[in-house]
Design a protein around this motif. Structure first.
Motif, short mmCIF file in Angstrom:
data_model
loop_
_atom_site.label_atom_id
_atom_site.label_comp_id
_atom_site.label_asym_id
_atom_site.label_seq_id
_atom_site.Cartn_x
_atom_site.Cartn_y
_atom_site.Cartn_z
N ASP A 1 9.90 -113.38 7.95
CA ASP A 1 9.96 -112.34 8.98
C ASP A 1 8.55 -111.96 9.45
OD1 ASP A 1 12.69 -112.26 8.87
OD2 ASP A 1 12.79 -110.55 7.48
N LEU A 2 7.64 -111.85 8.50
CA LEU A 2 6.26 -111.51 8.85
C LEU A 2 5.70 -112.58 9.80
CD1 LEU A 2 5.06 -110.40 5.30
CD2 LEU A 2 5.09 -108.91 7.30
N GLY A 3 5.97 -113.83 9.45
CA GLY A 3 5.50 -114.93 10.28
C GLY A 3 6.09 -114.87 11.69
N PHE B 1 5.89 -104.97 13.42
CA PHE B 1 6.80 -105.43 12.36
C PHE B 1 7.68 -104.28 11.87
CE2 PHE B 1 7.89 -106.18 7.92
CZ PHE B 1 8.47 -107.44 7.99
N ALA B 2 7.04 -103.14 11.60
CA ALA B 2 7.78 -101.99 11.08
C ALA B 2 8.82 -101.52 12.08
CB ALA B 2 6.80 -100.86 10.73
N TYR C 1 11.16 -99.97 9.46
CA TYR C 1 10.42 -99.48 8.29
C TYR C 1 9.34 -98.51 8.74
CZ TYR C 1 12.43 -103.66 6.08
OH TYR C 1 13.26 -104.62 5.62
N ARG C 2 8.79 -97.81 7.75
CA ARG C 2 7.69 -96.90 8.06
C ARG C 2 6.36 -97.64 7.95
NH1 ARG C 2 6.40 -92.66 4.89
NH2 ARG C 2 7.32 -93.68 3.08
N ILE D 1 2.86 -101.19 5.24
CA ILE D 1 4.26 -101.14 5.67
C ILE D 1 5.06 -100.69 4.46
CG2 ILE D 1 6.22 -102.43 6.60
CD1 ILE D 1 4.11 -104.51 7.60
N VAL D 2 5.82 -99.62 4.62
CA VAL D 2 6.56 -99.07 3.50
C VAL D 2 8.05 -99.30 3.71
CG1 VAL D 2 6.93 -97.05 2.05
CG2 VAL D 2 4.80 -97.28 3.33
N PHE D 3 8.67 -100.00 2.79
CA PHE D 3 10.10 -100.31 2.89
C PHE D 3 10.92 -99.14 2.39
CE2 PHE D 3 10.00 -104.99 3.62
CZ PHE D 3 8.63 -105.08 3.77
#
Ligand code: CTP
Length: 435
Positions: A25-27, A71-72, A77-78, A90-92
């Motif tokens: 996902d990051l990619g 991404f967040a 996500y936060r 990035i905090v899940f």
């Protein structure tokens, strides 16, 4: 860029599925923004070594904050950004975190001027790191997901189990790396390379470690003492002449080494009790390491480490109190005097768990060790069923006798002379009537 197949194989074999899909996902978000994205550092090192590591560090060639925020937002996500450093976390929802950094440098040439933005390459970015083994990167974006970037011979050093700096000024730039080198060496079972060890010795000789701030030194020591084998790292520190930077009087000899070895045993024992209590293991090691120095020197060592004044006072008070209690207990045992559970309770109840463990490590008498273990596992949880309210109802006038009578009842409880609330009330009435 090499070894893509090996990396993909390791990922699928050793990472949880959700981590692999997170990396994908990051990619993908990198692709969307046309930014090259990499997993870097300790995460990659540990993947190749087969060690677990949940700390994912991501480097973006470009605007890392934009990347993290995008991404967040996509995932809901936060994110917490630090504009000044070009970093973000990035905090899940479950608390899991991914650190994102930009390989971009931004600085203000003159006050008030617009920031000068410099794009540094991944390679430049990795060159700033401490040891070669921490300079690996895995490409997450683009078609070559899983490609390993190894600019500085890290793969070979992992195989040779070698800790190497990237350049000769590494320890001058950042003296904490001296302690990090030892920590990695012990944790991974590696060896600091000959050249790197010479650079450590040089940094010691030239006094670069004196310049190291107390807080940073303390952080490194705490990190070392949180590892699995702190005593070996302490031996290594001693061998390299590092202990004197904590305090000139701290040297390893038979006595503190014995206590340090015991600390390992008692903290392991304490861990296995699975109490809902955490101890500051570093404090126990620190007390053991400094067991032979005077109170003044102990204070000096705490000051060097920038331990806050409040905590420093507490530590020294605990240390003095602990030593006194230890002496009392050892004398009792030496004389073969009778010791009741209540004696143990009242000796030990004012001490922190760290000092209790230190006492267990320091004593040479099994009996004393048993006293402390009995206190930790059983006695300190003992309470009376009756309270001051009961005494009031029995007609006791306000005053210091409340404390005395409750302690008297607690003593009976501890020694098995009172087993129920009725027993306690009987004792209380007796005590009140006796005045
Ligand atoms: N780093 C550095 N110099 C330091 C501290 C850190 O160059 N004084 C770099 C290291 O290369 C490291 C990265 O910053 O890979 C992240 O630091 P940290 O999280 O402390 O290191 P990890 O390698 O993740 O170690 P650990 O497994 O103990 O978390």
């Amino acid at each position: 860029p090499v070894r893509r197949r090996e990396v993909l194989h390791l990922m699928n074999k050793s990472l949880p599925a959700r981590v692999v899909s997170l990396l994908r996902d990051l990619g993908r978000v990198g692709d969307e923004l046309e930014l090259p994205v990499y997993a870097v550092g300790g995460f990659v090192r540990d993947l190749l070594l087969g060690n677990e590591n949940d700390d994912i560090d991501v480097s973006v060639e470009g605007d890392g904050i934009l990347f993290a925020e995008t991404f967040a937002a996509r995932m809901g996500y936060r994110v917490k950004s630090h504009e000044k450093f070009g970093t973000a976390v990035i905090v899940f929802p479950d608390g899991f975190k991914v650190d994102v950094a930009s390989t971009r440098l931004e600085y203000y040439a003159t006050p008030g001027a617009l920031p000068t933005v410099e794009r540094s390459s991944l390679k430049m970015d990795l060159y700033r790191r401490d040891f070669t083994i921490n300079t690996l990167a895995i490409r997450l974006s683009g078609a070559d997901f899983g490609m390993l970037f190894d600019y500085f011979g890290a793969y070979r050093d992992l195989q040779e189990k070698s800790i190497r700096v990237l350049h000769n000024l590494s320890f001058v730039e950042d003296p904490t790396r001296v302690f990090r080198a030892i920590r990695f060496e012990q944790r991974l079972g590696f060896q600091i390379s000959r050249h790197t060890e010479n650079l450590v010795k040089n940094a010691v000789k030239m006094g670069f470690l004196d310049k190291l701030g107390g807080k940073r030194l303390l952080n490194e020591l705490v990190a070392i003492m949180k590892e699995r084998e702190p005593v070996r790292a302490i031996l290594r520190m001693s061998g390299l002449g590092l202990l004197r930077f904590i305090h000139p009087e701290i040297v390893l000899q038979a006595e503190n080494l014995r206590v340090l070895d015991e600390v390992k045993k008692v903290t392991t024992w304490f861990d296995l009790l699975y109490l809902a209590e955490t101890v500051e293991v570093w404090v126990v090691y620190f007390l053991a390491l400094t067991t032979a120095i005077s109170d003044d020197s102990f204070w000096g060592a705490c000051t060097r480490l920038s331990v806050s004044e409040h905590y420093r006072e507490r530590l020294i008070e605990m240390r003095i109190h602990g030593e006194q209690v230890l002496e009392v207990m050892e004398r009792k045992v030496a004389r073969g005097e009778d010791v009741r559970p209540s004696d143990i309770y009242f000796w030990l109840r004012g001490l922190t768990t760290e000092v209790l463990l230190y006492i267990m490590a320091k004593t040479r008498r099994d009996e004393v060790r048993k006293f402390v273990s009995l206190f930790v596992t059983r006695l300190r949880g003992v309470t009376t069923s009756i309270t001051g309210d009961d005494l009031k109802r029995l007609g006791l006038p306000a005053g210091p006798r409340y404390r005395e009578i409750l302690d008297r009842i607690l003593t009976a409880r501890l020694n098995g002379e009172a087993a129920s609330r009725d027993d306690e009330l009987r004792i209380a009435s007796g005590e009140i009537a006796a005045v």
